[in-house]
Design an enzyme around this catalytic site. Sequence first.
Site, short mmCIF file in Angstrom:
data_model
loop_
_atom_site.label_atom_id
_atom_site.label_comp_id
_atom_site.label_asym_id
_atom_site.label_seq_id
_atom_site.Cartn_x
_atom_site.Cartn_y
_atom_site.Cartn_z
N HIS A 191 1.02 -1.15 0.08
CA HIS A 191 0.51 -0.42 0.02
C HIS A 191 1.51 0.89 0.05
O HIS A 191 0.34 2.16 1.00
CB HIS A 191 -0.90 0.19 0.96
CG HIS A 191 -2.29 -0.89 1.10
ND1 HIS A 191 -3.22 -0.05 0.61
CD2 HIS A 191 -2.06 -2.50 1.41
CE1 HIS A 191 -4.28 -1.40 0.59
NE2 HIS A 191 -3.35 -3.08 1.07
N TYR A 195 4.29 -6.10 9.51
CA TYR A 195 3.78 -4.39 9.00
C TYR A 195 5.02 -3.98 10.66
O TYR A 195 5.75 -3.29 9.94
CB TYR A 195 2.45 -4.00 10.48
CG TYR A 195 1.33 -3.89 9.67
CD1 TYR A 195 1.53 -4.98 8.49
CD2 TYR A 195 0.26 -3.12 9.88
CE1 TYR A 195 0.27 -4.59 7.82
CE2 TYR A 195 -0.93 -2.76 8.30
CZ TYR A 195 -1.18 -4.25 7.39
OH TYR A 195 -1.59 -3.58 7.16
#
Length: 316
Positions: A35, A305
């Site tokens: 993203h 992440y």
Amino acid sequence: MVARHSLAQEQVTADQMVTQMEDTYGVHPGQRRNHTKGLCALGEWVGSKEAATYSKSALFSGKTIPVIARFSNAGGFPDAPDTAKSARGMALEFKLPGNKLQHITMINTPMFGAATPKTFFDLLVATKPDASTGKPDPKKVAAFKATHPDNRAQAEFLEKNNPPVSYANSDYFGIHTFKFINADNKTTLVRWKFVPQQGEKRLTDEQMKTMPANFLAQELIDRTKKGPVRWDMLVWIGQPGDPEDNPTVLWPADRKQIKAGTLTITSAMPQKGAACEKINYDPLVMAEGIEPTNDPILTFRSPAYAVSFAKRIQGK
């Protein structure tokens, strides 16, 4: 012996996943590994009293809560065209009282494209652009599709549905099952989506051919200058037997639904130097009253992440 071998094949580490993202998308120093393309936004949230009966989270206190948002395109290419048939993302950080945080990280497909981290890893391998063509090898993609049925539902959804005309005209789905814990410590399984008050609108086939590659970010910036943009959070109430550990499988359509609150976005801006740029929108950052399930994709996202975040804040 077969079962143990199969389990071993399914195991992928967060480091391996992020390394494969870099191999597939290239390394773009200081940027997210997935993203990558996106923008920041600011706004506020007000939760509903009905949601408070299911969760004691401060998210549903009825008070106005500041929000730092990020809208994005799936994948690790910073120059991915906005007409690509890929997922769009909405990530939210709620600033709760007492310096507590709640993260909600969503995409605009009702389901995810992998039931296990290994499927997502294999997708990254299969879709790595070929050096000679700059595009994925069709044979590798076909082989992946044939051997990973858990990717099929999302792939078909993306193929059948054109991208949105605006980040503001898209549903966003939590995709995972979560637990709401109320004041009596009763647990309710839930799923949610954010529905745009301005309606869901998709590009036409003709617009897919003519729209510029980078219209989404500026469109949202311009739109919020004219007035706020809002989404209602709708929560499905689970029943016994509903899948809670597989984000590729939808719940039955007749599940009870409640309105849990309204998100208002008042401004949007390029992500460079803005408030969302350095936020790691880890979906397991939760305040009391909301808890994760044992969904293997959900629990894997946090360490992945973290690996990506550590690299980008170091400028790598």
